[in-house]
Design an enzyme around this catalytic site. Structure first.
Site, PDB file in Angstrom:
ATOM      1  N   SER A 170      79.250   3.154 109.012  1.00 28.10           N
ATOM      2  CA  SER A 170      79.896   3.517 110.282  1.00 28.10           C
ATOM      3  C   SER A 170      81.296   2.939 110.274  1.00 28.10           C
ATOM      4  CB  SER A 170      79.098   2.962 111.460  1.00 28.10           C
ATOM      5  OG  SER A 170      77.846   3.591 111.542  1.00 28.10           O
TER       6      SER A 170
ATOM      7  N   LYS B 276      79.591   9.412 115.530  1.00 28.55           N
ATOM      8  CA  LYS B 276      78.945   8.095 115.608  1.00 28.55           C
ATOM      9  C   LYS B 276      79.627   7.222 116.659  1.00 28.55           C
ATOM     10  CE  LYS B 276      76.420   4.480 114.749  1.00 28.55           C
ATOM     11  NZ  LYS B 276      76.189   3.793 113.480  1.00 28.55           N
TER      12      LYS B 276
ATOM     13  N   LYS C 110      82.407  -4.109 116.202  1.00 26.38           N
ATOM     14  CA  LYS C 110      83.247  -3.413 115.224  1.00 26.38           C
ATOM     15  C   LYS C 110      83.332  -1.925 115.541  1.00 26.38           C
ATOM     16  CE  LYS C 110      81.153  -1.756 111.905  1.00 26.38           C
ATOM     17  NZ  LYS C 110      80.517  -0.470 111.484  1.00 26.38           N
TER      18      LYS C 110
END
Length: 298
Positions: A98, A173, A241
Site C-alpha cells: 500500500s 486503497k 502512513k
C-alpha cells in the site's frame, strides 16, 4: 499463467500468510525478506530462499512484493539487486504494498520500458483475511496483465477488481483507508461515550449492530475495543502512513480531507505514545485518554 513459479518479497504480518496460501495452492515459491528469520520460517515450510529480491525474481515467472511503503517498494523493485533487474522481458511484477499512487505509476513506467508486466494490487482485510485468503484486492494496470494474473490473485483474495491504470489500485486503497480510519474513530467516540454514561459497551454494540451504524469496522474493531485487545491485525504506524499518502494525494488533486487529517494526527500521537505497533483499533486509546475512562472494564 501456466508457470507456477512465484517470487515473494516481503514476509511481514501480511506477506507471510499470503505466501503460505500460494504454497498451499501448489505454487512454487522463492522468497526474500530483509529479516532472515521470516525467510527461514517459509523455507522450513518448503519455499526456496533467495539472497536478494533480484534472485527471487530470476527464479520466478512473476514476483509479488509486499513491503511497508513507497520508498521500500521503489527500492525492492527498481533499486540495485531489485526485482526488475531479475525479471526477464515478458515476465511480471505485482506490487501488493500500500503505497503512494505516484510511486506505482513510476514503477509501472519503468516496467513498461523493460517489457515487464506490472500491476499495483494493494489489499484490504488485515491479517485475518490474509490468512483466510479472502482479501479485497484493488488492482491498477492493463487488462492483459490483469487477465494473466487473476488466477494467482484468486488464491489470495475474495474480491479482485481492476480499478484503472497504474496507481488506480493504490488510489482505491487510499479511499478504503480513509473510510476505515474515520469509522474506527467514530466507533471509538461512541463506545467511550457509552462507557462514560454508565452503559455496558457490549450491550450497546448488540443494540446498534443491526442498524445503520452496523459495519464490518464495528464488528471487527468495536469488539476489540470492548475486550481491550489491541494486538495488531493492522498496525497504527501503517495506517498513519496510509493516511499520510492520502493527504499527499489530496493535496496533489486539490481535494481537502479535513477529518482524514485529524485522524492521521491521532495516529501520530499514538505512535509518540509508543503504540505504533498496536492495532489501529487503538485509536480508541486516544479518545479514552481524553475522556479519562476505558471502554474495556478493569
Amino acid at each position: 499463467m501456466g508457470d507456477k513459479s512465484v517470487g515473494f518479497v516481503g514476509l511481514g504480518i501480511m506477506g507471510k500468510p499470503m505466501a503460505r496460501n500460494l504454497m498451499a495452492a501448489g505454487y512454487s515459491l522463492t522468497v526474500y525478506d530483509v529479516v532472515g528469520s521470516a525467510m527461514e520460517e517459509l523455507v522450513t515450510e518448503g519455499a526456496a530462499g533467495a539472497a536478494s529480491a533480484r534472485e527471487a525474481a530470476e527464479a520466478s515467472s512473476v514476483t509479488i512484493t509486499m513491503v511497508p511503503d513507497s520508498p521500500q517498494s521503489e527500492a525492492a523493485i527498481l533499486g540495485p539487486d531489485g526485482v526488475l533487474e531479475g525479471t526477464p522481458k515478458g515476465n511480471g511484477i505485482i506490487d501488493m504494498s500500500s503505497i503512494a499512487p505516484g510511486t506505482s505509476q513510476k514503477i509501472g513506467a519503468a516496467c513498461d520500458a523493460a517489457g515487464v508486466a506490472f500491476l499495483d494490487a494493494p489489499v484490504s482485510g488485515g491479517e485475518p483475511k490474509a490468512i483466510d485468503g479472502t482479501l479485497a484486492i484493488m488492482v491498477g494496470g492493463n487488462q492483459e496483465a490483469f487477465d494473466t494474473y487473476t488466477g494467482l490473485l484468486d488464491v489470495l483474495g475474495g474480491s479482485i477488481v481492476l480499478c484503472g491504470g497504474y496507481g488506480a489500485g493504490n488510489t482505491t486503497k487510499l479511499v478504503n483507508q480513509i473510510i476505515v480510519a474515520i469509522n474506527v474513530e467514530a466507533v471509538s467516540e461512541g463506545l467511550v461515550l457509552a462507557r462514560k454514561a454508565g452503559l455496558d459497551p457490549s450491550v450497546v454494540y448488540e443494540a446498534i449492530k443491526g442498524g445503520l451504524a452496523g459495519s464490518t469496522v464495528l464488528d471487527a474493531k468495536g469488539t476489540m475495543m470492548i475486550a481491550g485487545d489491541f494486538n495488531p491485525g493492522f498496525r497504527v504506524k501503517l495506517h498513519q502512513k496510509d493516511l499520510n499518502n492520502a493527504l499527499i494525494t489530496g493535496k496533489e488533486l486539490g481535494v481537502p480531507l479535513p477529518v482524514t487529517a485529524l485522524v492521521q494526527q491521532m495516529l501520530g500521537s499514538l505512535m509518540n505514545d509508543g503504540k505504533g505497533d498496536h492495532d489501529h483499533a487503538a485509536i480508541a486509546n486516544f479518545i479514552e485518554d481524553m475522556a479519562g475512562i476505558t471502554i474495556a472494564e478493569g
